[in-house]
Design an enzyme around this catalytic site. Structure first.
Site, PDB file in Angstrom:
ATOM      1  N   ASP A 112      -4.081   7.019   8.726  1.00 13.51           N
ATOM      2  CA  ASP A 112      -5.046   6.040   9.210  1.00 13.51           C
ATOM      3  C   ASP A 112      -4.325   5.061  10.135  1.00 13.51           C
ATOM      4  O   ASP A 112      -3.261   5.368  10.663  1.00 13.51           O
ATOM      5  CB  ASP A 112      -5.774   5.344   8.053  1.00 13.51           C
ATOM      6  CG  ASP A 112      -4.836   4.531   7.162  1.00 13.51           C
ATOM      7  OD1 ASP A 112      -3.652   4.363   7.510  1.00 13.51           O
ATOM      8  OD2 ASP A 112      -5.293   4.051   6.105  1.00 13.51           O
ATOM      9  N   HIS A 162      -0.953   3.898   7.875  1.00 15.03           N
ATOM     10  CA  HIS A 162      -0.282   4.675   6.829  1.00 15.03           C
ATOM     11  C   HIS A 162      -0.008   6.099   7.290  1.00 15.03           C
ATOM     12  O   HIS A 162      -0.765   6.673   8.065  1.00 15.03           O
ATOM     13  CB  HIS A 162      -1.137   4.687   5.556  1.00 15.03           C
ATOM     14  CG  HIS A 162      -1.477   3.333   5.058  1.00 15.03           C
ATOM     15  ND1 HIS A 162      -2.698   2.737   5.303  1.00 15.03           N
ATOM     16  CD2 HIS A 162      -0.750   2.434   4.349  1.00 15.03           C
ATOM     17  CE1 HIS A 162      -2.711   1.528   4.755  1.00 15.03           C
ATOM     18  NE2 HIS A 162      -1.542   1.328   4.177  1.00 15.03           N
ATOM     19  N   SER A 207       0.787  -1.229   0.000  1.00 11.53           N
ATOM     20  CA  SER A 207       0.000   0.000   0.000  1.00 11.53           C
ATOM     21  C   SER A 207       0.823   1.284   0.000  1.00 11.53           C
ATOM     22  O   SER A 207       0.325   2.329  -0.426  1.00 11.53           O
ATOM     23  CB  SER A 207      -0.946   0.010   1.208  1.00 11.53           C
ATOM     24  OG  SER A 207      -0.231  -0.203   2.408  1.00 11.53           O
TER      25      SER A 207
END
Length: 377
Positions: free
Chosen positions: A326, A329, A41
């Site tokens: 979040d 991240h 990600s």
């Protein structure tokens, strides 16, 4: 020779010259150094959007600080690490590989660069298998297929010259580590397993032309909001940090081995120690303007990390003050700083050379003999 025959030969000759010039110009435009990204990600810019199910970040408030506030599939509030690398290196911004895979212009798009990264991906195929991401091995296989298609269209020399002068960006392993947060394992054995699975895949990328590697290590995985939320005291999850540091050490050693085994030492790399980089920035957090370093900007539960940022969640307004966007991240503001360390930082954070120095290296390469040899790799 009759004058009509002479004219005919001249016309053929001129046509060949024009064809050569036009083809050369086309190839010249396509074969500028590009960027090819593999991982999870931190690099994903929307590949998961093309999967029928699984985890995605293509909804508000993801992308709230990106261009026009668009949720593209990037796992943050704005630019991610790929975006900053693109700006620093001056290359074309790669598109998600699944956006052009199998299309008629696939090779043309591939030669501009490609992002194979997928949120949730791991080195092991079984890591987050239930979220329908693209594991690292499958990403490499897709890259190989596109290289072969390029060879068949524009030839060996052009394809390998292009890839060898492009940037291979790797950021993988974090998900493999975080999934064992509450599992009793032997850290050394587990890390050895990860490295043993990663090594042949990196060799594949090298065999298919990769010569300039930017390798990003695991971060301080035990101190993310989701990891802190799993401890009784709210402190960092020490087992995850132990495994992350061990993985980073072995990953750095693996890059050294791969370079030593390469042809005439023609594999060059920048290894960015994200763990060390995070610690440096964290220690200087106040001077850098980060006043909230534990709680995520978007999410719910302990440290806003028990439940990830869901559709419609109202995020914090002071996003430049936060380290975490979040539960796992970083914010755009924090990402920009550690990417700057990767680009032109010292050996304490990026070695044996930084990304800027890597970009200035001339590359020589040996291309394979025939397409069947490549297909057999």
């Amino acid at each position: 020779m009759a004058s009509s025959q002479v004219c005919h030969v001249l016309v053929l000759y001129l046509n060949l010259v024009m064809c050569f010039l036009l083809c050369s110009c086309a190839i010249g435009r396509e074969l500028k150094p590009a960027m090819y990204l593999f991982g999870a990600s931190f690099l994903d810019i929307g590949n998961n959007n093309y999967l029928t199910s699984g985890v995605k970040a293509n909804y508000y408030p993801y992308g709230i600080d990106y261009i026009d506030g668009e949720p593209t599939g990037r796992w943050g509030n704005g630019k991610n690490s790929m975006d900053f690398l693109v700006e620093m290196l001056g290359v074309t911004s790669p598109q998600p590989s699944l956006s052009f895979n199998g299309t008629s212009d696939m090779v043309e798009e591939f030669l501009k660069g490609a992002n194979f990264a997928s949120g949730g991906a791991g080195i092991l195929d079984t890591t987050y298998l239930d979220v329908y991401c693209i594991p690292f091995g499958q990403q490499v296989e897709l890259f190989k297929e596109m290289v072969i298609a390029s060879i068949e269209q524009i030839g060996f020399v052009q394809t390998y010259e292009h890839i060898s002068n492009s940037f291979i960006v790797i950021s993988i392993g974090g998900n493999d580590i975080t999934i064992v947060a509450d599992i009793p394992i032997n850290p050394e054995r587990y890390v050895a397993l990860l490295i043993s699975k990663l090594q042949p895949r990196l060799k594949d990328i090298y065999n298919f032309g990769g010569r300039k590697f930017v390798t990003i290590s695991a971060g301080v995985l035990g101190c993310t909001p989701i990891s802190r939320g799993k401890t009784e005291t709210g402190e960092c999850h020490e087992q995850l940090n132990v495994i992350a540091k061990l993985y980073n050490k072995e990953l750095a050693s693996l890059m050294q081995v791969l370079q030593s085994q390469s042809s005439n030492g023609d594999l060059h790399y920048s290894f960015f120690d994200l763990y060390a980089g995070f610690e440096k920035l964290y220690d200087n957090r106040e001077s850098l303007g980060f006043t909230e370093v534990l709680v995520a900007c978007c999410g719910a539960g302990n440290f806003n990390g028990s439940v990830r940022c869901t559709p419609g969640t109202v995020p914090c307004s002071n996003r430049t003050d936060h380290i975490y966007w979040d539960n796992a991240h970083y914010t755009e503001a924090f990402t920009s700083l550690w990417m700057e360390l990767a680009f032109q930082g010292s050996a304490a954070y990026v070695h044996p050379i930084n990304v800027k120095q890597l970009s200035e290296l001339p590359i020589s390469y040996l291309h394979p003999v025939n397409v069947e040899q490549v297909k057999d790799l």
